[in-house]
Write a protein that holds these residues in place. Sequence first.
Motif, mmCIF file in Angstrom:
data_model
loop_
_atom_site.group_PDB
_atom_site.id
_atom_site.type_symbol
_atom_site.label_atom_id
_atom_site.label_comp_id
_atom_site.label_asym_id
_atom_site.label_seq_id
_atom_site.Cartn_x
_atom_site.Cartn_y
_atom_site.Cartn_z
ATOM 1 N N THR A 48 0.859 -1.177 0.000
ATOM 2 C CA THR A 48 0.000 0.000 0.000
ATOM 3 C C THR A 48 0.896 1.227 0.000
ATOM 4 O O THR A 48 1.609 1.487 0.977
ATOM 5 C CB THR A 48 -0.918 0.027 1.242
ATOM 6 N N HIS A 85 -0.055 -5.620 3.315
ATOM 7 C CA HIS A 85 -1.176 -6.506 3.645
ATOM 8 C C HIS A 85 -0.611 -7.817 4.173
ATOM 9 O O HIS A 85 -0.515 -8.825 3.463
ATOM 10 C CB HIS A 85 -2.049 -6.736 2.414
ATOM 11 N N HIS A 140 -10.939 -3.649 -3.134
ATOM 12 C CA HIS A 140 -10.751 -4.027 -1.731
ATOM 13 C C HIS A 140 -11.556 -3.112 -0.807
ATOM 14 O O HIS A 140 -10.998 -2.360 -0.005
ATOM 15 C CB HIS A 140 -9.266 -3.961 -1.391
ATOM 16 N N HIS A 198 -11.386 1.601 -0.294
ATOM 17 C CA HIS A 198 -10.689 0.711 -1.228
ATOM 18 C C HIS A 198 -9.496 1.413 -1.881
ATOM 19 O O HIS A 198 -8.525 0.758 -2.275
ATOM 20 C CB HIS A 198 -11.652 0.142 -2.271
ATOM 21 N N MET A 246 -6.765 1.041 0.600
ATOM 22 C CA MET A 246 -6.328 -0.346 0.720
ATOM 23 C C MET A 246 -5.479 -0.798 -0.460
ATOM 24 O O MET A 246 -4.845 -1.848 -0.399
ATOM 25 C CB MET A 246 -7.537 -1.272 0.854
ATOM 26 N N ASN A 269 -5.996 -1.612 -4.211
ATOM 27 C CA ASN A 269 -6.616 -2.813 -4.772
ATOM 28 C C ASN A 269 -5.605 -3.761 -5.389
ATOM 29 O O ASN A 269 -4.650 -3.347 -6.038
ATOM 30 C CB ASN A 269 -7.641 -2.424 -5.832
ATOM 31 N N LEU A 281 -14.334 -4.382 3.846
ATOM 32 C CA LEU A 281 -13.273 -4.552 2.848
ATOM 33 C C LEU A 281 -13.532 -5.736 1.927
ATOM 34 O O LEU A 281 -12.889 -5.859 0.888
ATOM 35 C CB LEU A 281 -11.925 -4.766 3.550
#
Length: 263
Positions: free
Chosen positions: A71, A79, A139, A145, A148, A150, A203
């Motif tokens: 990210t 993640h 996501h 999103h 996050m 994607n 999410l």
Amino acid sequence: MKIHHLRSASFVIESNGKFILVDPMLGAKGSLPPFSVLRFKRRRNPTVDLPENAKAILSKVNHALITHSQTFGFKPLQHSDHLDAAGEIFLSDHDIPVVTPKKDQAYLEKYRINVAHGVRNWQTIDYLGGKLTAIPAQHGHGWIHKFMANGCGFYLELPNEPSLYISGDTVLNEHVRRALAELKPDITVVAAGEAQMDVGKALLMSKDELLTFIKLSPGLVVANHMEALNHCPVDRTTLLELLKAHGLDNKVLIPLDGDVLDF
């Protein structure tokens, strides 16, 4: 084809002597911080250990897929439920060739991970004698999103095997619907835990979205991403009750950690 379910979103696909590790979160119980401290009970992650048979199946792994990792290129926001420190070490020490979204390739290579292919959305590549297509994932709903970052899902067509669509961390969007309608996967693997942070919307797919996904899936559905992370409220029992209430329980497999599904 066999699916060896490890824990949460981590599993191994076995096919024709190939063992493909998907989204390796391989650390010990409690090796990661809580992902929620307000909305859900504050517990360190993963909340369970890997199953006893994990070591044996991991010793056979010779390929890997990572649906998403970075990210904004910021290590603390990685993640880690899809690639944690133990997963990084495993991949780099064994020089496992990895397929991942193109946007994550340079990031993973900084950590000595052998990225064999960085794939773009809807790109199809030759893979292990068959084909692999990257399906865009979203996501979360709303603004979250974008934060996050994607990733993608993967549609696999391996020689003499049922086709397989791994949703990755996503809500039900037009790309997921397109994949189900146009590619018609024989098996789908869906992230079913309805993960939520302390702020923002879910999410992953809501229960209603999950039911729609299952109804749209042409074949069997494997539900994972449950009972290992403190920000995933949907557990196996809740999901099974929901499926029974809608007459869908015969279409969905809900493996326990360590289970082997044979197709």
